[in-house]
Design a protein around this motif. Structure first.
Motif, PDB file in Angstrom:
ATOM      1  N   ASN A  17       0.870  -1.172   0.000  1.00  8.44           N
ATOM      2  CA  ASN A  17       0.000   0.000   0.000  1.00  8.44           C
ATOM      3  C   ASN A  17       0.906   1.220   0.000  1.00  8.44           C
ATOM      4  O   ASN A  17       1.106   1.868   1.002  1.00  8.44           O
ATOM      5  CB  ASN A  17      -0.914  -0.024   1.224  1.00  8.44           C
ATOM      6  CG  ASN A  17      -1.920   1.101   1.194  1.00  8.44           C
ATOM      7  OD1 ASN A  17      -2.096   1.768   0.175  1.00  8.44           O
ATOM      8  ND2 ASN A  17      -2.569   1.329   2.308  1.00  8.44           N
ATOM      9  N   ASP A  18       1.462   1.499  -1.145  1.00 10.75           N
ATOM     10  CA  ASP A  18       2.425   2.591  -1.243  1.00 10.75           C
ATOM     11  C   ASP A  18       1.887   3.681  -2.172  1.00 10.75           C
ATOM     12  O   ASP A  18       0.862   3.512  -2.816  1.00 10.75           O
ATOM     13  CB  ASP A  18       3.778   2.058  -1.720  1.00 10.75           C
ATOM     14  CG  ASP A  18       3.712   1.443  -3.114  1.00 10.75           C
ATOM     15  OD1 ASP A  18       4.718   0.886  -3.538  1.00 10.75           O
ATOM     16  OD2 ASP A  18       2.665   1.524  -3.778  1.00 10.75           O
ATOM     17  N   PRO A  19       2.569   4.795  -2.250  1.00 13.01           N
ATOM     18  CA  PRO A  19       2.099   5.891  -3.109  1.00 13.01           C
ATOM     19  C   PRO A  19       1.951   5.499  -4.581  1.00 13.01           C
ATOM     20  O   PRO A  19       1.070   6.016  -5.267  1.00 13.01           O
ATOM     21  CB  PRO A  19       3.168   6.967  -2.931  1.00 13.01           C
ATOM     22  CG  PRO A  19       3.757   6.686  -1.589  1.00 13.01           C
ATOM     23  CD  PRO A  19       3.717   5.187  -1.447  1.00 13.01           C
ATOM     24  N   LEU A  20       2.783   4.599  -5.071  1.00 13.87           N
ATOM     25  CA  LEU A  20       2.684   4.176  -6.469  1.00 13.87           C
ATOM     26  C   LEU A  20       1.341   3.500  -6.733  1.00 13.87           C
ATOM     27  O   LEU A  20       0.639   3.835  -7.687  1.00 13.87           O
ATOM     28  CB  LEU A  20       3.836   3.238  -6.825  1.00 13.87           C
ATOM     29  CG  LEU A  20       3.918   2.785  -8.269  1.00 13.87           C
ATOM     30  CD1 LEU A  20       4.121   3.978  -9.206  1.00 13.87           C
ATOM     31  CD2 LEU A  20       5.040   1.783  -8.449  1.00 13.87           C
ATOM     32  N   HIS A  21       0.957   2.554  -5.887  1.00 14.27           N
ATOM     33  CA  HIS A  21      -0.340   1.887  -6.057  1.00 14.27           C
ATOM     34  C   HIS A  21      -1.480   2.869  -5.848  1.00 14.27           C
ATOM     35  O   HIS A  21      -2.503   2.788  -6.529  1.00 14.27           O
ATOM     36  CB  HIS A  21      -0.472   0.711  -5.097  1.00 14.27           C
ATOM     37  CG  HIS A  21       0.258  -0.503  -5.560  1.00 14.27           C
ATOM     38  ND1 HIS A  21       0.087  -1.726  -4.976  1.00 14.27           N
ATOM     39  CD2 HIS A  21       1.153  -0.704  -6.552  1.00 14.27           C
ATOM     40  CE1 HIS A  21       0.847  -2.622  -5.581  1.00 14.27           C
ATOM     41  NE2 HIS A  21       1.508  -2.010  -6.537  1.00 14.27           N
ATOM     42  N   GLN A  22      -1.323   3.808  -4.930  1.00 10.65           N
ATOM     43  CA  GLN A  22      -2.362   4.816  -4.716  1.00 10.65           C
ATOM     44  C   GLN A  22      -2.550   5.652  -5.981  1.00 10.65           C
ATOM     45  O   GLN A  22      -3.677   5.975  -6.353  1.00 10.65           O
ATOM     46  CB  GLN A  22      -2.010   5.697  -3.522  1.00 10.65           C
ATOM     47  CG  GLN A  22      -2.099   4.945  -2.207  1.00 10.65           C
ATOM     48  CD  GLN A  22      -1.593   5.763  -1.035  1.00 10.65           C
ATOM     49  OE1 GLN A  22      -1.494   6.985  -1.109  1.00 10.65           O
ATOM     50  NE2 GLN A  22      -1.255   5.088   0.057  1.00 10.65           N
ATOM     51  N   ALA A  26      -5.937   5.736  -8.455  1.00 14.79           N
ATOM     52  CA  ALA A  26      -6.641   6.997  -8.695  1.00 14.79           C
ATOM     53  C   ALA A  26      -6.816   7.318 -10.175  1.00 14.79           C
ATOM     54  O   ALA A  26      -7.621   8.163 -10.532  1.00 14.79           O
ATOM     55  CB  ALA A  26      -5.892   8.143  -8.006  1.00 14.79           C
ATOM     56  N   VAL A  27      -6.078   6.645 -11.048  1.00 15.05           N
ATOM     57  CA  VAL A  27      -6.109   6.951 -12.475  1.00 15.05           C
ATOM     58  C   VAL A  27      -6.785   5.792 -13.210  1.00 15.05           C
ATOM     59  O   VAL A  27      -6.142   4.828 -13.586  1.00 15.05           O
ATOM     60  CB  VAL A  27      -4.674   7.166 -13.022  1.00 15.05           C
ATOM     61  CG1 VAL A  27      -4.694   7.519 -14.492  1.00 15.05           C
ATOM     62  CG2 VAL A  27      -3.949   8.219 -12.221  1.00 15.05           C
ATOM     63  N   ASN A  28      -8.110   5.907 -13.416  1.00 19.88           N
ATOM     64  CA  ASN A  28      -8.798   4.789 -14.062  1.00 19.88           C
ATOM     65  C   ASN A  28      -8.819   4.903 -15.581  1.00 19.88           C
ATOM     66  O   ASN A  28      -9.362   4.049 -16.258  1.00 19.88           O
ATOM     67  CB  ASN A  28     -10.207   4.601 -13.499  1.00 19.88           C
ATOM     68  CG  ASN A  28     -11.099   5.789 -13.749  1.00 19.88           C
ATOM     69  OD1 ASN A  28     -10.717   6.734 -14.448  1.00 19.88           O
ATOM     70  ND2 ASN A  28     -12.284   5.756 -13.173  1.00 19.88           N
ATOM     71  N   ALA A  29      -8.198   5.951 -16.143  1.00 17.16           N
ATOM     72  CA  ALA A  29      -8.110   6.087 -17.591  1.00 17.16           C
ATOM     73  C   ALA A  29      -6.886   5.358 -18.145  1.00 17.16           C
ATOM     74  O   ALA A  29      -6.738   5.229 -19.356  1.00 17.16           O
ATOM     75  CB  ALA A  29      -8.062   7.557 -17.989  1.00 17.16           C
ATOM     76  N   TRP A  44      -4.256  -5.110 -10.221  1.00 22.50           N
ATOM     77  CA  TRP A  44      -5.150  -4.908 -11.363  1.00 22.50           C
ATOM     78  C   TRP A  44      -5.998  -3.686 -11.036  1.00 22.50           C
ATOM     79  O   TRP A  44      -6.869  -3.742 -10.181  1.00 22.50           O
ATOM     80  CB  TRP A  44      -6.021  -6.146 -11.519  1.00 22.50           C
ATOM     81  CG  TRP A  44      -6.822  -6.276 -12.761  1.00 22.50           C
ATOM     82  CD1 TRP A  44      -8.122  -5.902 -12.946  1.00 22.50           C
ATOM     83  CD2 TRP A  44      -6.418  -6.870 -13.999  1.00 22.50           C
ATOM     84  NE1 TRP A  44      -8.544  -6.212 -14.213  1.00 22.50           N
ATOM     85  CE2 TRP A  44      -7.513  -6.820 -14.877  1.00 22.50           C
ATOM     86  CE3 TRP A  44      -5.219  -7.432 -14.446  1.00 22.50           C
ATOM     87  CZ2 TRP A  44      -7.452  -7.312 -16.177  1.00 22.50           C
ATOM     88  CZ3 TRP A  44      -5.166  -7.921 -15.732  1.00 22.50           C
ATOM     89  CH2 TRP A  44      -6.263  -7.868 -16.586  1.00 22.50           C
ATOM     90  N   ASN A  45      -5.729  -2.575 -11.695  1.00 23.80           N
ATOM     91  CA  ASN A  45      -6.440  -1.345 -11.334  1.00 23.80           C
ATOM     92  C   ASN A  45      -7.779  -1.223 -12.065  1.00 23.80           C
ATOM     93  O   ASN A  45      -8.135  -2.049 -12.914  1.00 23.80           O
ATOM     94  CB  ASN A  45      -5.558  -0.106 -11.537  1.00 23.80           C
ATOM     95  CG  ASN A  45      -5.441   0.334 -12.980  1.00 23.80           C
ATOM     96  OD1 ASN A  45      -5.680  -0.431 -13.913  1.00 23.80           O
ATOM     97  ND2 ASN A  45      -5.049   1.583 -13.173  1.00 23.80           N
TER      98      ASN A  45
END
Length: 125
Positions: A17-22, A26-29, A44-45
């Motif tokens: 749970n790091d800033p990269l995964h956050q 947040a970017v679903n495009a 898998w985002n």
């Protein structure tokens, strides 16, 4: 009890749970997937859900080639991933035609990055 703890520890070696995964969350495009050394989905985002039709739950733990790689590309994808994991030979960015959950063509520009996590395990995104 000891084996149960070992399994618990292994399961959490990919949970980050790091800033990269956050950022990816947040970017679903933009479709972002993470894979372990055996090409199993570990991340898998929402963008991947939208593009490929598989939910995070459906994709997690499955092999990349069983989800989105067309049969004619599977051998090359597996070999390319193995070359990067074992020999440090990066996979070049490229335009590809992959497959969605309904077996439809999905045209993408695919680029990869390799990370070594805090447990010394290689993960590809």
């Amino acid at each position: 009890m000891k084996s149960k703890n070992n399994i618990h520890t292994l399961a959490h070696q990919y949970v980050v749970n790091d800033p990269l995964h956050q950022l990816f969350d947040a970017v679903n495009a933009i479709s972002v997937q993470g894979y372990d050394e055996q090409r199993r989905v570990i991340y898998w985002n929402k963008g991947s859900e939208v593009l490929y039709g598989y939910t995070n739950v459906e994709a997690t733990g499955k092999k990349l080639e069983d989800l989105i790689i067309p049969s004619d590309l599977r051998e090359a994808v597996v070999a390319g991933h193995g070359n990067w994991i074992n020999n440090g030979i990066e996979i070049p960015a490229a335009e590809l035609t992959l497959r969605d959950k309904n077996n439809n063509d999905v045209s993408v520009f695919s680029s990869h990055v390799m990370f070594i996590n805090q447990y010394g395990i290689k993960q590809m995104y």
